[in-house]
Design a protein around this motif. Structure first.
Motif, PDB file in Angstrom:
ATOM      1  N   ASP A  46       0.826  -1.213   0.000  1.00 52.66           N
ATOM      2  CA  ASP A  46       0.000   0.000   0.000  1.00 52.66           C
ATOM      3  C   ASP A  46       0.860   1.263   0.000  1.00 52.66           C
ATOM      4  O   ASP A  46       0.406   2.334   0.408  1.00 52.66           O
ATOM      5  CB  ASP A  46      -0.918   0.011   1.227  1.00 52.66           C
ATOM      6  N   GLY A  47       2.104   1.120  -0.452  1.00 56.52           N
ATOM      7  CA  GLY A  47       3.031   2.247  -0.441  1.00 56.52           C
ATOM      8  C   GLY A  47       2.572   3.416  -1.283  1.00 56.52           C
ATOM      9  O   GLY A  47       1.797   3.255  -2.228  1.00 56.52           O
ATOM     10  N   ASP A  48       3.061   4.593  -0.952  1.00 53.17           N
ATOM     11  CA  ASP A  48       2.665   5.800  -1.685  1.00 53.17           C
ATOM     12  C   ASP A  48       3.476   6.010  -2.954  1.00 53.17           C
ATOM     13  O   ASP A  48       3.115   6.822  -3.803  1.00 53.17           O
ATOM     14  CB  ASP A  48       2.765   7.034  -0.786  1.00 53.17           C
ATOM     15  N   VAL A  49       4.587   5.290  -3.093  1.00 50.54           N
ATOM     16  CA  VAL A  49       5.413   5.361  -4.299  1.00 50.54           C
ATOM     17  C   VAL A  49       5.693   3.941  -4.774  1.00 50.54           C
ATOM     18  O   VAL A  49       5.983   3.055  -3.959  1.00 50.54           O
ATOM     19  CB  VAL A  49       6.746   6.093  -4.041  1.00 50.54           C
ATOM     20  N   THR A  50       5.585   3.728  -6.080  1.00 49.18           N
ATOM     21  CA  THR A  50       5.876   2.414  -6.655  1.00 49.18           C
ATOM     22  C   THR A  50       7.167   2.467  -7.458  1.00 49.18           C
ATOM     23  O   THR A  50       7.355   3.363  -8.284  1.00 49.18           O
ATOM     24  CB  THR A  50       4.729   1.942  -7.569  1.00 49.18           C
ATOM     25  N   VAL A  51       8.038   1.507  -7.193  1.00 43.41           N
ATOM     26  CA  VAL A  51       9.250   1.310  -7.974  1.00 43.41           C
ATOM     27  C   VAL A  51       9.075   0.036  -8.776  1.00 43.41           C
ATOM     28  O   VAL A  51       8.712  -1.007  -8.223  1.00 43.41           O
ATOM     29  CB  VAL A  51      10.496   1.180  -7.067  1.00 43.41           C
ATOM     30  N   VAL A  52       9.303   0.116 -10.082  1.00 43.52           N
ATOM     31  CA  VAL A  52       9.219  -1.060 -10.941  1.00 43.52           C
ATOM     32  C   VAL A  52      10.628  -1.398 -11.417  1.00 43.52           C
ATOM     33  O   VAL A  52      11.352  -0.526 -11.901  1.00 43.52           O
ATOM     34  CB  VAL A  52       8.309  -0.808 -12.167  1.00 43.52           C
ATOM     35  N   GLU A  53      11.005  -2.664 -11.261  1.00 38.34           N
ATOM     36  CA  GLU A  53      12.327  -3.094 -11.728  1.00 38.34           C
ATOM     37  C   GLU A  53      12.179  -4.238 -12.725  1.00 38.34           C
ATOM     38  O   GLU A  53      11.554  -5.257 -12.439  1.00 38.34           O
ATOM     39  CB  GLU A  53      13.205  -3.559 -10.573  1.00 38.34           C
ATOM     40  N   PHE A  54      12.764  -4.051 -13.906  1.00 38.60           N
ATOM     41  CA  PHE A  54      12.893  -5.121 -14.895  1.00 38.60           C
ATOM     42  C   PHE A  54      14.254  -5.775 -14.669  1.00 38.60           C
ATOM     43  O   PHE A  54      15.277  -5.084 -14.620  1.00 38.60           O
ATOM     44  CB  PHE A  54      12.833  -4.556 -16.313  1.00 38.60           C
ATOM     45  N   GLY A  60      14.214   0.338   4.222  1.00 36.18           N
ATOM     46  CA  GLY A  60      14.501   1.519   5.025  1.00 36.18           C
ATOM     47  C   GLY A  60      13.442   2.595   4.907  1.00 36.18           C
ATOM     48  O   GLY A  60      13.166   3.313   5.877  1.00 36.18           O
ATOM     49  N   ASP A  61      12.832   2.710   3.734  1.00 36.40           N
ATOM     50  CA  ASP A  61      11.796   3.722   3.537  1.00 36.40           C
ATOM     51  C   ASP A  61      10.494   3.309   4.220  1.00 36.40           C
ATOM     52  O   ASP A  61       9.868   4.108   4.934  1.00 36.40           O
ATOM     53  CB  ASP A  61      11.578   3.943   2.038  1.00 36.40           C
ATOM     54  N   GLY A  62      10.095   2.079   3.972  1.00 40.63           N
ATOM     55  CA  GLY A  62       8.877   1.573   4.604  1.00 40.63           C
ATOM     56  C   GLY A  62       7.586   1.950   3.910  1.00 40.63           C
ATOM     57  O   GLY A  62       6.512   1.433   4.257  1.00 40.63           O
ATOM     58  N   LYS A  63       7.641   2.845   2.928  1.00 44.04           N
ATOM     59  CA  LYS A  63       6.414   3.289   2.256  1.00 44.04           C
ATOM     60  C   LYS A  63       6.510   3.131   0.739  1.00 44.04           C
ATOM     61  O   LYS A  63       5.817   3.829  -0.001  1.00 44.04           O
ATOM     62  CB  LYS A  63       6.128   4.756   2.607  1.00 44.04           C
ATOM     63  N   VAL A  64       7.363   2.219   0.310  1.00 46.83           N
ATOM     64  CA  VAL A  64       7.571   2.016  -1.122  1.00 46.83           C
ATOM     65  C   VAL A  64       7.071   0.631  -1.533  1.00 46.83           C
ATOM     66  O   VAL A  64       7.326  -0.368  -0.861  1.00 46.83           O
ATOM     67  CB  VAL A  64       9.055   2.153  -1.504  1.00 46.83           C
ATOM     68  N   ARG A  65       6.366   0.606  -2.616  1.00 47.17           N
ATOM     69  CA  ARG A  65       5.861  -0.636  -3.214  1.00 47.17           C
ATOM     70  C   ARG A  65       6.794  -1.019  -4.359  1.00 47.17           C
ATOM     71  O   ARG A  65       7.021  -0.224  -5.270  1.00 47.17           O
ATOM     72  CB  ARG A  65       4.441  -0.383  -3.722  1.00 47.17           C
ATOM     73  N   LEU A  66       7.334  -2.228  -4.318  1.00 45.12           N
ATOM     74  CA  LEU A  66       8.290  -2.682  -5.332  1.00 45.12           C
ATOM     75  C   LEU A  66       7.636  -3.735  -6.225  1.00 45.12           C
ATOM     76  O   LEU A  66       7.246  -4.806  -5.761  1.00 45.12           O
ATOM     77  CB  LEU A  66       9.536  -3.267  -4.675  1.00 45.12           C
ATOM     78  N   VAL A  67       7.511  -3.415  -7.504  1.00 42.49           N
ATOM     79  CA  VAL A  67       6.979  -4.349  -8.494  1.00 42.49           C
ATOM     80  C   VAL A  67       8.149  -4.944  -9.267  1.00 42.49           C
ATOM     81  O   VAL A  67       8.952  -4.210  -9.845  1.00 42.49           O
ATOM     82  CB  VAL A  67       6.005  -3.647  -9.466  1.00 42.49           C
ATOM     83  N   LEU A  68       8.237  -6.265  -9.262  1.00 42.85           N
ATOM     84  CA  LEU A  68       9.346  -6.944  -9.940  1.00 42.85           C
ATOM     85  C   LEU A  68       8.866  -7.538 -11.256  1.00 42.85           C
ATOM     86  O   LEU A  68       7.951  -8.369 -11.289  1.00 42.85           O
ATOM     87  CB  LEU A  68       9.920  -8.036  -9.039  1.00 42.85           C
ATOM     88  N   LYS A  69       9.497  -7.097 -12.337  1.00 42.57           N
ATOM     89  CA  LYS A  69       9.163  -7.560 -13.682  1.00 42.57           C
ATOM     90  C   LYS A  69      10.258  -8.522 -14.161  1.00 42.57           C
ATOM     91  O   LYS A  69      11.377  -8.111 -14.464  1.00 42.57           O
ATOM     92  CB  LYS A  69       9.084  -6.371 -14.642  1.00 42.57           C
ATOM     93  N   GLU A  70       9.921  -9.795 -14.210  1.00 38.78           N
ATOM     94  CA  GLU A  70      10.855 -10.787 -14.722  1.00 38.78           C
ATOM     95  C   GLU A  70      11.039 -10.556 -16.227  1.00 38.78           C
ATOM     96  O   GLU A  70      10.090 -10.613 -16.995  1.00 38.78           O
ATOM     97  CB  GLU A  70      10.304 -12.201 -14.475  1.00 38.78           C
ATOM     98  N   LEU A  71      12.280 -10.295 -16.624  1.00 40.15           N
ATOM     99  CA  LEU A  71      12.583 -10.045 -18.033  1.00 40.15           C
ATOM    100  C   LEU A  71      13.778 -10.917 -18.449  1.00 40.15           C
ATOM    101  O   LEU A  71      14.909 -10.441 -18.544  1.00 40.15           O
ATOM    102  CB  LEU A  71      12.893  -8.563 -18.251  1.00 40.15           C
ATOM    103  N   PRO A  72      13.549 -12.207 -18.671  1.00 42.79           N
ATOM    104  CA  PRO A  72      14.652 -13.127 -18.978  1.00 42.79           C
ATOM    105  C   PRO A  72      15.125 -13.008 -20.421  1.00 42.79           C
ATOM    106  O   PRO A  72      14.620 -13.675 -21.332  1.00 42.79           O
ATOM    107  CB  PRO A  72      14.023 -14.499 -18.720  1.00 42.79           C
ATOM    108  N   ILE A  73      16.135 -12.174 -20.640  1.00 41.08           N
ATOM    109  CA  ILE A  73      16.606 -11.888 -22.005  1.00 41.08           C
ATOM    110  C   ILE A  73      17.981 -12.480 -22.303  1.00 41.08           C
ATOM    111  O   ILE A  73      18.513 -12.285 -23.390  1.00 41.08           O
ATOM    112  CB  ILE A  73      16.649 -10.361 -22.241  1.00 41.08           C
ATOM    113  N   LEU A  74      18.546 -13.206 -21.332  1.00 40.27           N
ATOM    114  CA  LEU A  74      19.916 -13.696 -21.502  1.00 40.27           C
ATOM    115  C   LEU A  74      19.983 -15.196 -21.764  1.00 40.27           C
ATOM    116  O   LEU A  74      20.934 -15.861 -21.377  1.00 40.27           O
ATOM    117  CB  LEU A  74      20.754 -13.327 -20.269  1.00 40.27           C
ATOM    118  N   GLY A  75      18.970 -15.735 -22.416  1.00 37.54           N
ATOM    119  CA  GLY A  75      19.037 -17.120 -22.838  1.00 37.54           C
ATOM    120  C   GLY A  75      18.098 -18.056 -22.103  1.00 37.54           C
ATOM    121  O   GLY A  75      17.367 -17.657 -21.182  1.00 37.54           O
TER     122      GLY A  75
END
Length: 255
Positions: A99-107, A128-143
């Motif tokens: 329910d974080g107020d900021v979303t970080v998306v990582e590919f 450490g922030d406690g208010k960040v939502r982390l969305v993880l995008k699996e991007l398997p491009i290396l074989g």
């Protein structure tokens, strides 16, 4: 105040003198001048640039700045039009504060050395922030090994063990094989046979296909890549840079 007259280079003055002709003439600019005039203009421009090479550097700087601004605008437009797929896809694992107020998306790709290097820093910032939502995008491009690793990791999500398995995968230094993945699953208390069966599901195939398509839409062709607010950042970045982007996104959201 004393005004100092600005003296245009002779080549530019000559071009300025012919400007009305360029506007009025229906033919191309090249047809406006005769051969002698074109030769003189080329010679004068070349002479000026040789004497003042800093003009070229200035022009390159202006062009680079313009291209960067255009790229930023394209990125913002692409992020906006793909916001649902980026931030709210049901197939993506979410860590941090849901329910974080900021979303970080990582590919990312499990075989990507840079992804492995930044992983602990990303988690440190999120925790450490406690208010960040982390969305993880699996991007398997290396074989094929990358694809297998991504499939097993997403299958672990079905067993409510994605974060533990993801962390183990990021720390792993060897080759991803059925044997090594089975061992990691068992070490994390998972049923490896169940994970292996789920890894080949059509649902996971669709998640990976959607991530690949989204990456193409955003112009992402390498890992890691981050999206924070309206910023798309290709490549690895340090914790301080990530914190700054999060703070910027939070500030913009409050406006």
């Amino acid at each position: 105040m004393v005004c100092v007259p600005f003296r245009l280079p002779r080549a530019l003055m000559l071009l300025a003198g012919f400007a009305p002709l360029l506007v009025a003439a229906p033919a191309s600019a090249a047809d406006t001048f005769n051969d002698a005039q074109r030769a003189e203009i080329k010679g004068l421009v070349r002479e000026y640039l040789v004497e003042h090479p800093e003009v070229i550097a200035e022009a390159i700087d202006v062009l680079r700045e313009r291209q960067q601004k255009e790229e930023m605008e394209r990125n913002k437009s692409a992020l906006k039009s793909n916001s649902d797929a980026l931030f709210h896809s049901k197939g993506d694992p979410v860590l941090g504060n849901p329910d974080g107020d900021v979303t970080v998306v990582e590919f990312f790709d499990y075989r990507c050395g840079y992804c492995k290097a930044v992983a602990p820093h990303v988690m440190e910032v999120i925790k450490g922030d406690g208010k960040v939502r982390l969305v993880l995008k699996e991007l398997p491009i290396l074989g094929p090994d990358s694809i297998m690793a991504a499939r097993w990791s997403l299958a672990a999500r079905k067993e409510k063990a994605y974060q533990a398995f993801h962390t183990a995968m990021m720390k792993y230094k060897g080759t991803y094989t059925a044997e090594s993945l089975t061992k990691m699953a068992e070490e994390n208390g998972l049923d490896a046979k169940k994970i292996a069966a789920a890894a080949d599901s059509d649902e996971i195939s669709q998640i990976l296909k959607a991530n690949m398509q989204l990456a193409r839409e955003l112009g992402i062709n390498g890992t890691p890549a981050f999206v924070v607010g309206d910023h798309l950042v290709p490549g690895a970045m340090g914790p301080d840079d990530l914190k700054e982007l999060i703070a910027d996104a939070r500030e913009n959201k409050a406006k």
